[in-house]
Write an enzyme that holds these catalytic residues in place. Structure first.
Site, PDB file in Angstrom:
ATOM      1  N   CYS A 118    -102.834  64.637  59.885  1.00 38.92           N
ATOM      2  CA  CYS A 118    -102.058  63.420  59.721  1.00 38.92           C
ATOM      3  C   CYS A 118    -101.184  63.445  58.517  1.00 38.92           C
ATOM      4  CB  CYS A 118    -102.900  62.250  59.849  1.00 38.92           C
ATOM      5  SG  CYS A 118    -103.804  61.905  61.245  1.00 38.92           S
ATOM      6  N   ASP A 119     -99.793  62.601  58.738  1.00 36.22           N
ATOM      7  CA  ASP A 119     -99.087  62.997  57.533  1.00 36.22           C
ATOM      8  C   ASP A 119     -98.844  61.303  56.904  1.00 36.22           C
ATOM      9  OD1 ASP A 119     -96.959  61.592  59.017  1.00 36.22           O
ATOM     10  OD2 ASP A 119     -95.980  63.461  59.432  1.00 36.22           O
ATOM     11  N   LEU A 120     -98.063  61.344  56.154  1.00 40.76           N
ATOM     12  CA  LEU A 120     -97.932  60.037  55.333  1.00 40.76           C
ATOM     13  C   LEU A 120     -97.623  58.939  56.149  1.00 40.76           C
ATOM     14  CD1 LEU A 120     -94.563  59.789  54.646  1.00 40.76           C
ATOM     15  CD2 LEU A 120     -95.248  61.056  52.789  1.00 40.76           C
ATOM     16  N   GLY A 145     -99.283  58.339  58.651  1.00 39.69           N
ATOM     17  CA  GLY A 145    -100.429  58.003  59.441  1.00 39.69           C
ATOM     18  C   GLY A 145    -100.460  58.639  60.740  1.00 39.69           C
ATOM     19  N   ILE A 146     -99.704  59.214  61.133  1.00 43.25           N
ATOM     20  CA  ILE A 146     -99.757  59.908  62.390  1.00 43.25           C
ATOM     21  C   ILE A 146     -99.926  61.493  62.524  1.00 43.25           C
ATOM     22  CG2 ILE A 146     -98.672  58.052  63.819  1.00 43.25           C
ATOM     23  CD1 ILE A 146     -96.159  59.465  63.769  1.00 43.25           C
TER      24      ILE A 146
END
Lengths: 135, 135, 135, 135
Positions: A16-18, A20-21
């Protein structure tokens, strides 16, 4: 679509990246891992082929992103293989298991190379995937 | 094609896979990093937008792989932005710098979401990228 | 500490995870890329060595995390190499460039393998890094 | 060592680098995923904690690399948790399942932060992991 193979996986938090996905590129990783597991299930090893000088490579990929995966989500990558000229085309759809929602649709056009040269056909794939490819 | 932005990068060895070439998913990473740097060059921060509830997300990506990048290769990602309905479409081509060979061609269709809802238009992008989008 | 090499880099957004900071494993990627660039600056290619059957491998890594890197941060990885028995030990510190704050301290113990067997010494490293190793 | 948790996984080919073995940083990913699954098995969500302003962060990691994992390998990450002052220390060993060979040994020192400030103790972890931590 009728699928030839399914691989169940679960999101790993580092994917997940910043936002949130799951980061977009990771869906491509998921489809790659599913293809390799599909090949293994037909006794075809991607890494063993590489050591013999044969590389199945992606010529083109298209991914439609529908619904993002999040931390904790379990999902399935489902795969259907078709032949189109010299291309082995993988249709790969990702579904979230909790509600069978379509997450992403991918079409992956692959070709085989022998020591860097394009092959018209890959004998190993043709032999071991005969049932599917002659369908 | 006339490009709006260029980002020069160099292959990192961990981006190469057991075929000895850059793994396919990493080209997607390269295009993402290039888009974010392009936005930053126009004073638009992807992460700051996220904190305001606005997320630019990829709806569809298509990548044509031409020539693989290898350990040590330097390359440029070149980008052109066009508007197509509610989509902000990034045309992104990757060139190997040693010989200007085309490595990969990507088309990335993005849309903006406000707290998870599709926006017809993203005011921040429209304002700061006006020159490009009204072209 | 006096460093033998410095590599400047910038955080790529896909390297950040759902905590909004660079994922821990990426610092290891940064140190690896810095080591390989350091070797290249001394005319030693990690991938060319691999093709000759020689692999420099990490036997042990320790990373102390001090301050996290975030989207947009520029940083430098600074490296000092020392010999310790059969080990080539890389001391690698990561600094945030905006304020020279120490981000992470790594110690990476590497050894050389020839076709899978531990080497007491790697002739290529010893020759090309003589000035540093005999210090 | 007696372990508190085990997670079985399989190498994905994209995790292997040009040496044909799993890239070092991926073992760190494996240990992270195992910790998060361990926490989930005790009803603790890493991402939910983050949304409440509490972040468990790695202060220090040490990994000893023994035997590399390769394409196709199945492995288990085994975990033991101990408390040491304000630190929650995870001892995590990776074993190749085919022969129970030790692949890597990691020690991961973590601390909890509340809105960026170091916490002496994390109430949620203490409550839900009481049996283990009071051992």
């Amino acid at each position: 679509m009728t699928y030839d193979f399914e691989l169940k996986m679960k999101v790993r938090d580092y994917e997940c990246d910043l936002q949130g996905i799951v980061n977009n590129a990771n869906y491509q990783h998921y489809t790659e891992h599913c293809r390799h597991e599909f090949l293994l299930s037909h006794d075809i090893s991607f890494s063993a082929m590489h050591e013999q000088g044969i590389d199945a490579v992606v010529a083109r990929i298209t991914i439609d992103y529908k619904v993002p995966l999040r931390s904790g989500d379990e999902f399935a990558v489902r795969l259907r293989l078709e032949r189109d000229g010299i291309k082995y085309v993988f249709f790969q759809d990702i579904y979230r298991l909790a509600d069978e929602k379509l997450v992403a649709k991918a079409r992956v056009d692959t070709v085989c190379m022998l020591n860097g040269r394009l092959m018209k056909s890959c004998p190993e794939l043709d032999a071991k995937l005969q049932d599917i490819l002659s369908r």
